[in-house]
Design a protein around this motif. Structure first.
Motif, PDB file in Angstrom:
ATOM      1  N   LEU A 134       1.180  -1.335   0.429  1.00  0.00           N
ATOM      2  CA  LEU A 134       0.251   0.099   0.375  1.00  0.00           C
ATOM      3  C   LEU A 134       0.603   1.317  -0.101  1.00  0.00           C
ATOM      4  O   LEU A 134       0.738   2.354  -0.572  1.00  0.00           O
ATOM      5  N   GLN A 135       1.356   1.332   0.812  1.00  0.00           N
ATOM      6  CA  GLN A 135       2.831   1.990   0.956  1.00  0.00           C
ATOM      7  C   GLN A 135       3.538   2.539  -0.882  1.00  0.00           C
ATOM      8  O   GLN A 135       2.745   3.702  -0.988  1.00  0.00           O
ATOM      9  N   LEU A 136       4.242   1.293  -1.664  1.00  0.00           N
ATOM     10  CA  LEU A 136       4.160   1.801  -2.797  1.00  0.00           C
ATOM     11  C   LEU A 136       3.647   2.447  -3.303  1.00  0.00           C
ATOM     12  O   LEU A 136       4.354   2.835  -4.894  1.00  0.00           O
ATOM     13  N   ALA A 137       2.432   1.745  -3.826  1.00  0.00           N
ATOM     14  CA  ALA A 137       1.262   2.062  -4.393  1.00  0.00           C
ATOM     15  C   ALA A 137       0.674   3.361  -4.027  1.00  0.00           C
ATOM     16  O   ALA A 137       0.326   3.895  -5.180  1.00  0.00           O
ATOM     17  N   ARG A 138       1.378   4.262  -3.006  1.00  0.00           N
ATOM     18  CA  ARG A 138       0.385   5.431  -3.194  1.00  0.00           C
ATOM     19  C   ARG A 138       1.422   6.549  -2.697  1.00  0.00           C
ATOM     20  O   ARG A 138       1.921   7.408  -2.831  1.00  0.00           O
ATOM     21  N   ARG A 139       2.910   6.000  -3.291  1.00  0.00           N
ATOM     22  CA  ARG A 139       4.396   6.925  -3.089  1.00  0.00           C
ATOM     23  C   ARG A 139       3.811   7.614  -4.508  1.00  0.00           C
ATOM     24  O   ARG A 139       3.401   7.412  -5.316  1.00  0.00           O
ATOM     25  N   GLU A 140       4.438   8.614  -4.295  1.00  0.00           N
ATOM     26  CA  GLU A 140       4.908   9.482  -5.579  1.00  0.00           C
ATOM     27  C   GLU A 140       5.497   9.355  -7.272  1.00  0.00           C
ATOM     28  O   GLU A 140       5.163   8.966  -7.923  1.00  0.00           O
ATOM     29  N   GLU A 141       7.201   8.878  -6.570  1.00  0.00           N
ATOM     30  CA  GLU A 141       7.658   7.513  -8.191  1.00  0.00           C
ATOM     31  C   GLU A 141       6.794   7.074  -8.607  1.00  0.00           C
ATOM     32  O   GLU A 141       6.194   5.672  -7.128  1.00  0.00           O
ATOM     33  N   LYS A 150      14.307  -6.267  -6.763  1.00  0.00           N
ATOM     34  CA  LYS A 150      14.277  -5.989  -5.029  1.00  0.00           C
ATOM     35  C   LYS A 150      12.709  -7.001  -5.098  1.00  0.00           C
ATOM     36  O   LYS A 150      12.697  -7.843  -4.389  1.00  0.00           O
ATOM     37  N   LEU A 151      11.831  -6.499  -5.723  1.00  0.00           N
ATOM     38  CA  LEU A 151      10.816  -8.023  -5.391  1.00  0.00           C
ATOM     39  C   LEU A 151      10.683  -8.544  -6.833  1.00  0.00           C
ATOM     40  O   LEU A 151       9.326  -8.844  -6.125  1.00  0.00           O
ATOM     41  N   GLY A 152      10.760  -8.299  -7.836  1.00  0.00           N
ATOM     42  CA  GLY A 152      10.683  -9.609  -8.458  1.00  0.00           C
ATOM     43  C   GLY A 152       9.810  -8.933  -9.489  1.00  0.00           C
ATOM     44  O   GLY A 152       9.101  -7.522  -9.191  1.00  0.00           O
ATOM     45  N   LEU A 153      10.130  -9.529 -10.817  1.00  0.00           N
ATOM     46  CA  LEU A 153       8.867  -8.525 -11.965  1.00  0.00           C
ATOM     47  C   LEU A 153       7.815  -8.932 -12.265  1.00  0.00           C
ATOM     48  O   LEU A 153       6.977  -8.267 -11.687  1.00  0.00           O
ATOM     49  N   ASP A 154       7.055 -10.068 -11.515  1.00  0.00           N
ATOM     50  CA  ASP A 154       6.097 -10.000 -11.263  1.00  0.00           C
ATOM     51  C   ASP A 154       5.112  -9.102 -10.415  1.00  0.00           C
ATOM     52  O   ASP A 154       4.275  -8.920 -10.392  1.00  0.00           O
ATOM     53  N   THR A 155       5.988  -8.792  -9.003  1.00  0.00           N
ATOM     54  CA  THR A 155       5.575  -8.238  -8.191  1.00  0.00           C
ATOM     55  C   THR A 155       5.513  -6.802  -8.517  1.00  0.00           C
ATOM     56  O   THR A 155       4.252  -6.090  -8.878  1.00  0.00           O
ATOM     57  N   ALA A 156       6.652  -6.472  -9.030  1.00  0.00           N
ATOM     58  CA  ALA A 156       6.891  -4.869  -9.194  1.00  0.00           C
ATOM     59  C   ALA A 156       5.471  -4.640 -10.901  1.00  0.00           C
ATOM     60  O   ALA A 156       4.812  -3.620 -10.706  1.00  0.00           O
ATOM     61  N   LEU A 157       5.229  -5.943 -11.358  1.00  0.00           N
ATOM     62  CA  LEU A 157       4.523  -5.251 -12.611  1.00  0.00           C
ATOM     63  C   LEU A 157       2.657  -4.752 -12.368  1.00  0.00           C
ATOM     64  O   LEU A 157       1.881  -4.512 -12.665  1.00  0.00           O
ATOM     65  N   LYS A 158       2.479  -6.226 -11.314  1.00  0.00           N
ATOM     66  CA  LYS A 158       0.956  -5.934 -10.298  1.00  0.00           C
ATOM     67  C   LYS A 158       1.037  -4.670  -9.491  1.00  0.00           C
ATOM     68  O   LYS A 158       0.412  -3.965  -9.479  1.00  0.00           O
ATOM     69  N   LEU A 159       2.287  -4.262  -9.105  1.00  0.00           N
ATOM     70  CA  LEU A 159       2.210  -2.844  -8.131  1.00  0.00           C
ATOM     71  C   LEU A 159       1.978  -1.647  -9.977  1.00  0.00           C
ATOM     72  O   LEU A 159       1.210  -0.778  -9.540  1.00  0.00           O
ATOM     73  N   ALA A 160       2.514  -1.679 -10.561  1.00  0.00           N
ATOM     74  CA  ALA A 160       2.562  -0.444 -11.333  1.00  0.00           C
ATOM     75  C   ALA A 160       1.020  -0.671 -11.837  1.00  0.00           C
ATOM     76  O   ALA A 160       0.443   0.394 -12.186  1.00  0.00           O
ATOM     77  N   ASP A 161       0.487  -2.028 -12.238  1.00  0.00           N
ATOM     78  CA  ASP A 161      -1.054  -2.149 -12.535  1.00  0.00           C
ATOM     79  C   ASP A 161      -1.965  -1.356 -11.663  1.00  0.00           C
ATOM     80  O   ASP A 161      -2.981  -0.527 -12.015  1.00  0.00           O
ATOM     81  N   ILE A 162      -1.976  -1.477  -9.909  1.00  0.00           N
ATOM     82  CA  ILE A 162      -2.717  -1.229  -8.963  1.00  0.00           C
ATOM     83  C   ILE A 162      -2.341  -0.149  -8.922  1.00  0.00           C
ATOM     84  O   ILE A 162      -3.528   1.087  -8.801  1.00  0.00           O
ATOM     85  N   ARG A 163      -1.218   1.044  -9.832  1.00  0.00           N
ATOM     86  CA  ARG A 163      -0.860   2.230  -9.328  1.00  0.00           C
ATOM     87  C   ARG A 163      -1.450   2.944 -10.845  1.00  0.00           C
ATOM     88  O   ARG A 163      -2.218   3.884 -10.487  1.00  0.00           O
ATOM     89  N   GLU A 164      -1.849   2.306 -11.783  1.00  0.00           N
ATOM     90  CA  GLU A 164      -2.631   3.084 -12.844  1.00  0.00           C
ATOM     91  C   GLU A 164      -3.837   2.659 -12.581  1.00  0.00           C
ATOM     92  O   GLU A 164      -4.372   3.637 -13.662  1.00  0.00           O
ATOM     93  N   SER A 165      -4.886   2.282 -11.899  1.00  0.00           N
ATOM     94  CA  SER A 165      -5.733   1.708 -12.355  1.00  0.00           C
ATOM     95  C   SER A 165      -6.567   2.931 -10.496  1.00  0.00           C
ATOM     96  O   SER A 165      -6.094   3.983 -10.313  1.00  0.00           O
TER      97      SER A 165
END
Length: 165
Positions: A134-141, A150-165
């Motif tokens: 949640l902290q990562l999804a809400r950050r500016e960068e 650090k997180l792996g491609l799968d987790t990073a892509l899911k995080l990017a998808d959450i940030r864009e939605s």
């Protein structure tokens, strides 16, 4: 023995705090071949860093209570030291030490969500995963290369998808 350093550690604490060490000491041995009973035949812990083991020993064998003020190095103080303790306590089933390490690390990770999520994934600390994400999804960068590393491609892509939605 860890790396090139010989540690003399009383086995009673290892046995009482860790199922792994308890089982190790229960294995049958030949009287003249008992690992860990002498300096010439130590238990060799492969793949462990000396610094990690020293940090674990600081927690398992804290300074006794005295009239003197405690030494500044009585307990580990850095995230790196506590990460080593978390790693070894999970590896060797030191449940109480693992819980203590998690407790000590929480304030250190409060402003470091990337490390929090990476450590949660690496060491199964489920209570850190959702708050860290949640902290990562809400950050500016945006999600970047460091996140992928650090997180792996799968987790990073899911995080990017959450940030864009």
């Amino acid at each position: 023995q860890v790396e090139d350093c010989l540690f003399r550690v009383p086995r009673d604490t290892l046995e009482s705090q860790s199922d792994v060490f308890r089982d190790l000491f229960l294995l049958p041995v030949q009287a003249d071949k008992a690992e860990g009973c002498s300096d010439t035949d130590p238990i060799v812990l492969e793949g462990i860093l000396k610094e990690e083991f020293q940090s674990l020993m600081k927690v398992l064998y804290p300074m006794p209570l005295t009239r003197l003020p405690p030494s500044p190095d009585a307990l580990p103080s850095t995230l790196e030291e506590w990460t080593g303790i978390l790693k070894l306590s999970k590896m060797w089933s030191f449940t109480n030490v693992q819980e203590f390490a998690i407790q000590q690390m929480e304030p250190m990770l409060a402003t470091r969500p990337l490390e929090k999520v990476a450590l949660a994934q690496d060491y199964g600390v489920t209570e850190w995963l959702v708050p860290g994400l949640l902290q990562l999804a809400r950050r500016e960068e945006p999600v970047g290369l460091e996140d992928v590393r650090k997180l792996g491609l799968d987790t990073a892509l899911k995080l990017a998808d959450i940030r864009e939605s």
